[in-house]
Design an enzyme around this catalytic site. Structure first.
Site, short mmCIF file in Angstrom:
data_model
loop_
_atom_site.label_atom_id
_atom_site.label_comp_id
_atom_site.label_asym_id
_atom_site.label_seq_id
_atom_site.Cartn_x
_atom_site.Cartn_y
_atom_site.Cartn_z
N HIS A 97 0.80 -1.22 0.00
CA HIS A 97 0.00 0.00 0.00
C HIS A 97 0.83 1.27 0.00
O HIS A 97 0.28 2.36 0.02
CB HIS A 97 -0.91 0.02 1.24
CG HIS A 97 -1.56 -1.30 1.52
ND1 HIS A 97 -1.09 -2.16 2.49
CD2 HIS A 97 -2.60 -1.91 0.93
CE1 HIS A 97 -1.83 -3.25 2.50
NE2 HIS A 97 -2.76 -3.14 1.57
N GLY A 113 -8.00 11.91 6.80
CA GLY A 113 -8.63 10.85 6.03
C GLY A 113 -8.55 11.11 4.54
O GLY A 113 -8.30 10.22 3.74
N ARG A 117 -6.87 16.64 1.57
CA ARG A 117 -6.49 17.40 2.76
C ARG A 117 -5.01 17.19 3.06
O ARG A 117 -4.33 18.10 3.53
CB ARG A 117 -7.34 16.99 3.96
CG ARG A 117 -7.19 17.95 5.15
CD ARG A 117 -8.03 17.52 6.34
NE ARG A 117 -9.44 17.51 6.00
CZ ARG A 117 -10.33 16.66 6.49
NH1 ARG A 117 -9.96 15.75 7.35
NH2 ARG A 117 -11.59 16.73 6.13
N ARG A 136 -2.64 4.00 -4.87
CA ARG A 136 -4.09 4.08 -4.72
C ARG A 136 -4.57 5.51 -4.46
O ARG A 136 -5.65 5.73 -3.93
CB ARG A 136 -4.59 3.16 -3.60
CG ARG A 136 -4.17 1.71 -3.78
CD ARG A 136 -4.86 0.80 -2.80
NE ARG A 136 -4.38 -0.57 -2.97
CZ ARG A 136 -5.03 -1.64 -2.53
NH1 ARG A 136 -6.17 -1.51 -1.91
NH2 ARG A 136 -4.53 -2.84 -2.72
N ARG A 180 -3.87 11.92 14.06
CA ARG A 180 -5.00 12.00 13.11
C ARG A 180 -5.54 13.43 13.12
O ARG A 180 -5.75 14.04 14.18
CB ARG A 180 -6.09 11.02 13.52
CG ARG A 180 -7.44 11.28 12.83
CD ARG A 180 -8.40 10.14 12.98
NE ARG A 180 -9.78 10.59 12.96
CZ ARG A 180 -10.42 11.07 11.89
NH1 ARG A 180 -9.78 11.20 10.74
NH2 ARG A 180 -11.69 11.46 11.97
N VAL A 181 -5.74 13.99 11.94
CA VAL A 181 -6.33 15.33 11.81
C VAL A 181 -7.54 15.19 10.89
O VAL A 181 -7.41 15.22 9.67
CB VAL A 181 -5.31 16.36 11.28
CG1 VAL A 181 -4.37 16.81 12.37
CG2 VAL A 181 -4.50 15.81 10.09
N GLY A 182 -8.70 15.00 11.49
CA GLY A 182 -9.88 14.67 10.70
C GLY A 182 -11.09 15.49 11.08
O GLY A 182 -11.01 16.46 11.83
N SER A 183 -12.20 15.09 10.54
CA SER A 183 -13.47 15.76 10.83
C SER A 183 -14.31 14.87 11.74
O SER A 183 -14.10 13.65 11.83
CB SER A 183 -14.23 16.05 9.54
OG SER A 183 -14.47 14.85 8.81
N MET A 272 -14.66 8.07 12.74
CA MET A 272 -14.60 6.69 12.28
C MET A 272 -13.21 6.06 12.32
O MET A 272 -13.03 4.98 11.78
CB MET A 272 -15.15 6.60 10.84
CG MET A 272 -16.57 7.11 10.68
SD MET A 272 -17.24 6.88 9.02
CE MET A 272 -17.51 5.11 9.02
N GLU A 273 -12.24 6.71 12.98
CA GLU A 273 -10.89 6.18 12.89
C GLU A 273 -10.11 6.08 14.20
O GLU A 273 -9.20 5.24 14.34
CB GLU A 273 -10.05 7.04 11.93
CG GLU A 273 -10.38 6.87 10.46
CD GLU A 273 -11.55 7.74 10.01
OE1 GLU A 273 -12.16 7.44 8.98
OE2 GLU A 273 -11.86 8.74 10.71
N SER A 295 -17.24 19.20 11.72
CA SER A 295 -17.74 19.45 10.36
C SER A 295 -19.25 19.54 10.31
O SER A 295 -19.81 20.09 9.36
CB SER A 295 -17.27 18.34 9.43
OG SER A 295 -17.73 17.08 9.89
N ASP A 296 -19.90 18.98 11.33
CA ASP A 296 -21.36 19.04 11.40
C ASP A 296 -21.78 18.78 12.84
O ASP A 296 -20.99 18.27 13.64
CB ASP A 296 -22.01 18.01 10.46
CG ASP A 296 -21.56 16.58 10.76
OD1 ASP A 296 -22.40 15.78 11.19
OD2 ASP A 296 -20.37 16.27 10.57
N ARG A 309 -14.49 21.32 4.16
CA ARG A 309 -13.87 20.29 5.00
C ARG A 309 -12.42 20.03 4.59
O ARG A 309 -11.60 19.61 5.40
CB ARG A 309 -14.67 18.99 4.94
CG ARG A 309 -16.07 19.13 5.50
CD ARG A 309 -16.83 17.83 5.44
NE ARG A 309 -18.26 18.02 5.74
CZ ARG A 309 -19.02 17.13 6.31
NH1 ARG A 309 -18.53 15.95 6.65
NH2 ARG A 309 -20.29 17.37 6.54
#
Length: 333
Positions: A97, A113, A117, A136, A180-183, A272-273, A295-296, A309
């Site tokens: 990967h 994610g 971003r 990928r 991790r830098v996510g929403s 989710m992570e 984000s919401d 986002r």
């Protein structure tokens, strides 16, 4: 580009740059263009024009999944005989990967994610960012921030995906810390769009930790040193950052709609992570932290656009980068 769209929507498995018999063969520009426009899991074969191991590595990093070449077979066999190829994948490709070479990633990796971003963070904040992985379309970059080597690479969506990428970074690339830098979707009314939350713990409906055979329920938590550095960085930047539990869900569309029950338990937000990252960090004796921008809001129905986002979560990104600088300084003591 039109042909990429046609192949993406067909029953073909691959698109090929050229036959190898025409003049010129594959170019880096060809592969990069195809990687940017191929969808639906279709793969890319680069053929012709691959004259050296460096050519092969470049094409793989740009997004090629298979190479059509006979010119470098001898060189590969010679390196293999000398034991100079890594155990898996050949051509300095330690995992299926990730086409980066060992040493390409910094000790701290920021992990959004969304690949776009990752690209935004690299181009906006890092000095001299270099693309080290694009297998990928999961873009990975390494550069410097305030003179400190920092990497950023996408994880994809969900715990199975971040479970793969974070595990490989920890075990194959000697990465020490992943942030991790996510929403996330807020589960508390006082959290506004764009607010930053840090996951001290990660509740989950996932069975991810079952692989360890513990005979009980493992509680995934953030690394305290990373979390402390992030809290300090947020204060220095003047950014409000709530710290508490996240809820890592395996399901985006959940028929049982359990969000409000988690909210009643004081959980800040749903994502989710984080739980898988924390499990991998614990298992490999490394460090993990999840920072999320809201984000919401599940309770109020407010939400940001997909475009926002990708590019509007700069406060979270700066906290993560300043945390990386603090961790580098700490490692020098």
């Amino acid at each position: 580009i039109k042909l990429c769209e046609v192949v993406s929507n067909s029953h073909a498995d691959y698109i090929k740059t050229s036959t190898g018999f025409a003049g010129g063969g594959a170019t880096r520009e060809d592969v990069a263009l195809m990687a940017a426009h191929m969808t639906n899991g279709k793969k890319i074969k680069a053929a012709g024009g691959i004259a050296s191991l460096q050519d092969a590595e470049d094409f793989l990093k740009l997004g090629a999944d298979r190479l059509g070449t006979s010119r470098i077979v001898k060189a590969v066999k010679e390196l293999e005989a000398k034991g100079e190829l890594y155990e898996r994948g050949g051509l300095n490709m330690p995992t299926p990967h990730n086409s980066a070479k060992k040493g390409d990633f910094a000790k701290t990796v920021l992990m959004p994610g969304d690949p776009l971003r990752a690209k935004f963070i690299a181009e906006t904040f890092l000095d001299e960012p270099k693309l080290v992985n694009n297998v990928r379309g999961v873009q990975g970059y390494t550069g410097t921030y305030k003179g400190v080597p920092v990497s950023v690479m996408a994880s994809g969506m969900g715990m199975p995906s971040i479970g793969i990428y974070s595990y490989e970074l920890f075990t194959q690339y000697d990465v020490e810390s992943i942030i991790r830098v996510g929403s996330a979707g807020a589960l508390q009314k006082d959290l506004k769009l764009g607010d930053v939350v840090a996951g001290m713990g990660a509740c989950t409906n996932s069975n991810y930790a079952a692989q360890y055979g513990l005979g009980g329920t493992f509680a995934p938590i953030a690394d305290f040193q990373l979390l402390s550095a992030a809290v300090e960085s947020a204060k220095e930047l003047g950014v409000r950052m709530d710290v508490g539990n996240l809820y890592s869900s395996d399901t985006f569309y959940d028929a049982s709609n359990p969000s409000l029950k988690w909210a009643d338990m004081g959980v800040l937000a749903i994502e989710m992570e984080a739980a898988a990252l924390y499990c991998n960090a614990a298992y490999t004796k490394k460090r993990g932290l999840s920072l999320c921008s809201i984000s919401d809001n599940i309770l109020t129905g407010e939400e940001l656009s997909p475009e926002a986002r990708q590019t509007s979560f700069t406060a979270m990104m700066k906290i993560a980068l300043e945390t990386a600088v603090k961790m580098a300084a700490e490692s020098q003591k």
